[in-house]
Design a protein around this motif. Structure first.
Motif, mmCIF file in Angstrom:
data_model
loop_
_atom_site.group_PDB
_atom_site.id
_atom_site.type_symbol
_atom_site.label_atom_id
_atom_site.label_comp_id
_atom_site.label_asym_id
_atom_site.label_seq_id
_atom_site.Cartn_x
_atom_site.Cartn_y
_atom_site.Cartn_z
ATOM 1 N N MET A 146 0.915 -1.284 0.046
ATOM 2 C CA MET A 146 -0.059 -0.027 0.122
ATOM 3 C C MET A 146 0.874 1.285 -0.052
ATOM 4 O O MET A 146 1.410 1.699 0.920
ATOM 5 N N ALA A 147 0.787 1.942 -1.045
ATOM 6 C CA ALA A 147 1.906 3.168 -0.889
ATOM 7 C C ALA A 147 0.999 4.462 -0.424
ATOM 8 O O ALA A 147 0.026 4.807 -1.226
ATOM 9 N N ASP A 148 1.227 4.868 0.410
ATOM 10 C CA ASP A 148 0.550 5.996 0.934
ATOM 11 C C ASP A 148 1.492 7.163 1.385
ATOM 12 O O ASP A 148 1.275 8.014 2.050
ATOM 13 N N THR A 149 2.878 7.203 0.382
ATOM 14 C CA THR A 149 3.454 8.137 0.571
ATOM 15 C C THR A 149 3.726 9.070 -0.888
ATOM 16 O O THR A 149 3.865 8.142 -1.814
ATOM 17 N N LEU A 150 3.657 10.275 -1.015
ATOM 18 C CA LEU A 150 3.692 10.917 -2.242
ATOM 19 C C LEU A 150 5.111 11.198 -2.741
ATOM 20 O O LEU A 150 5.958 10.855 -1.776
ATOM 21 N N GLY A 202 -2.110 -6.019 -5.129
ATOM 22 C CA GLY A 202 -0.870 -6.492 -4.390
ATOM 23 C C GLY A 202 -0.644 -6.090 -3.028
ATOM 24 O O GLY A 202 0.353 -6.159 -2.447
ATOM 25 N N CYS A 203 -1.909 -5.485 -2.402
ATOM 26 C CA CYS A 203 -2.126 -5.366 -0.908
ATOM 27 C C CYS A 203 -2.497 -6.111 -0.240
ATOM 28 O O CYS A 203 -3.908 -6.316 -0.566
ATOM 29 N N PRO A 204 -2.162 -6.487 0.835
ATOM 30 C CA PRO A 204 -2.823 -7.542 1.821
ATOM 31 C C PRO A 204 -4.075 -6.769 2.377
ATOM 32 O O PRO A 204 -4.038 -5.679 2.983
ATOM 33 N N VAL A 205 -5.313 -7.322 2.445
ATOM 34 C CA VAL A 205 -6.736 -6.811 3.092
ATOM 35 C C VAL A 205 -7.030 -7.863 4.092
ATOM 36 O O VAL A 205 -7.084 -9.014 3.834
ATOM 37 N N PRO A 206 -7.255 -7.381 5.446
ATOM 38 C CA PRO A 206 -7.700 -8.323 6.323
ATOM 39 C C PRO A 206 -9.238 -8.668 6.323
ATOM 40 O O PRO A 206 -9.965 -7.896 5.511
ATOM 41 N N SER A 207 -9.500 -9.950 6.635
ATOM 42 C CA SER A 207 -10.959 -10.240 6.927
ATOM 43 C C SER A 207 -11.734 -9.129 7.560
ATOM 44 O O SER A 207 -11.079 -8.748 8.734
ATOM 45 N N GLY A 208 -13.033 -8.639 7.104
ATOM 46 C CA GLY A 208 -13.662 -7.510 7.956
ATOM 47 C C GLY A 208 -13.475 -6.227 7.418
ATOM 48 O O GLY A 208 -13.892 -5.215 7.845
ATOM 49 N N ALA A 209 -12.469 -6.287 6.349
ATOM 50 C CA ALA A 209 -11.881 -4.890 5.948
ATOM 51 C C ALA A 209 -13.384 -4.102 5.157
ATOM 52 O O ALA A 209 -13.952 -4.884 4.014
#
Ligand code: HEM
Length: 420
Positions: free
Chosen positions: A1-5, A319-326
């Protein structure tokens, strides 16, 4: 997860900031949505407890995988925004628990059990509705004869959808104004900053509509009329397993889901065509392009901001992991402008190939059941409007568009036009 500009700053996309609640996004949401797509296709908004989804490929993957849920109770405890749907039911509602019956929030077999009979009856009504739709459209246009200037939203975009769904439900013409008042009041459901006056209006409208619908369905069970209430009464008598609450609450849902959205589609269509005269010219030269033009308006200026699904197991998106309940919030308008799906996506082109591959009606098991009705209304009303008034133009061409402030939707509050 890219969250940096690129410049090192945190991208910090926040769900509400991408909606009309934020004045910048209200004016033009697309630059920020493009950043979401490019930099953080799957972005975690910690405050809302939501995952923001911006790319078409991820959105499609989410809709087509039926393991995803809609029931907010299945979201992780941190998913505040989606769980708020339960907690913001105001005091004073006559039937506060009915929301549990809403097809919008049911999953799997329960969803199909409630949705299928109602949607089959709705589709059958829509399939026969075209002559009545044309009559309603022409009557609305007739009422404008002799007017040089009017507000398109008030005169056409708001009343025509109400008259159409009213006709499908057998609402007498003399009750339509009251009915329209209730629907306008219920829009406050989507307003996160309600004043006490807004809440009072919401409760009064909601109760007025709920009592009306329950009364109509009780009558229909004694003597089924030739309308959607009658269809559902007959279905129930024939053994379809639906309670009165499931029928009446979801008929109410049809009204609420279909009212503002279709109004916004019509207003957006007229506004976009008036500001893209070369595209209007194409339509005048080749009216067979009208159905595609409606799809392109839906793609280019989608009436609904986002819809949601809940991951029921750990998975990976972009390509980003997502948890159950997201809680996965699919930003429809971001996906609709994804260059990977639509070349030159920021251009409005009524002859765009495969424009209908937009996600403006969502997808999968919950795809909008009102889509054929909305398409029919928009095509007939907007095409006939431009034929009837060849000089149609903006009354205040230099004024900025009056986008409404309701988060979740993109539509105009007013659209003053001249026809002389
Ligand atoms: C331009 C007009 C419209 C737009 C843009 C629109 C958009 C949407 C969207 C995005 C969803 C969520 C779908 C998903 O989560 O996959 C939805 C659901 C729904 N819409 Fe529409 N809608 C429109 C008109 C209508 C109309 C006219 C009706 C009824 C006559 C309607 C009834 C519904 C209902 C009942 C649902 C819930 C379906 C479910 O959860 O199974 N909509 N709509």
């Amino acid at each position: 997860m890219a969250d940096t500009l690129a410049n090192g700053e945190h991208a910090a996309f926040r769900m509400l900031d991408l909606t009309a609640a934020n004045p910048v996004a209200r004016e033009d949401p697309y630059p920020r949505l493009a950043e979401l797509r490019a930099q953080c296709p799957l972005h975690r908004d910690e405050a809302a407890g939501a995952w923001l989804v911006g790319r078409m490929a991820d959105a499609r993957a989410i809709f087509t995988d039926n393991s995803h849920a809609k029931n907010p109770d299945r979201a992780e405890p941190a998913a505040i925004a989606i769980r708020r749907r339960r907690s913001t039911v105001p005091d004073g509602l006559a039937f506060p628990d009915d929301q549990r019956a809403s097809m919008l929030e049911l999953d799997g077999e329960e969803h199909a059990r409630v949705r299928n009979p109602l949607v089959q009856a709705l589709y059958a009504r829509i399939a026969r509705f075209e002559p009545e739709c044309l009559r309603i459209v022409d009557a609305a246009l007739d009422r404008l004869d002799g007017r040089a200037e009017f507000d398109l939203m008030h005169e056409l975009a708001e009343p025509v959808p109400v008259a159409c769904i009213g006709s499908i439900l057998g609402v007498p013409r003399e009750t339509l104004a009251t009915f329209r008042g209730w629907l306008n009041g219920i829009v406050q459901t989507f307003n996160p900053n309600r004043t006490p006056e807004d809440v009072a209006a919401l409760v009064a409208a909601s109760n007025g509509l709920a009592h009306y619908i329950r009364g109509r369905f009780d009558d229909a069970k004694n003597n089924p009329p030739d309308d959607l209430f009658g269809d559902m009464a007959r279905a129930q008598m024939a053994g379809v397993r639906l309670s009165d609450t499931e029928i009446t609450y979801n008929i109410r849902g049809l009204l609420i889901a279909g009212n503002v959205t279709t109004t916004d589609l019509i207003g957006n269509a007229v506004s976009v065509l008036l500001t893209h005269p070369a595209q209007l010219q194409k339509l005048r030269a080749d009216p067979s392009l009208w159905p595609n033009a409606v799809e392109e308006v839906l793609r280019y200026e989608a009436p609904v901001d986002f819809t949601w699904r809940i991951a029921t197991h750990a998975e990976e998106l972009s390509g980003c992991p997502v948890p159950s309940g997201a809680a996965l919030n699919v930003f429809i308008r971001a996906a609709n402008r994804d260059e990977a799906a639509f070349p030159v996506a920021d251009a409005f082109d009524v002859s765009r190939p495969r424009a209908s591959r937009h996600l403006s009606f969502g997808g999968g098991a919950h795809i909008c059941p009102g889509a054929p009705l909305a398409r029919m209304e928009a095509k007939h009303l907007v095409s006939r409007l431009f034929t009837r008034f060849p000089n149609l133009r903006l009354a205040e061409p230099d004024a900025p568009p009056a986008w409404c402030r309701l988060p979740g939707f993109r539509g105009l509050e007013t659209l003053p036009v001249r026809v002389d």
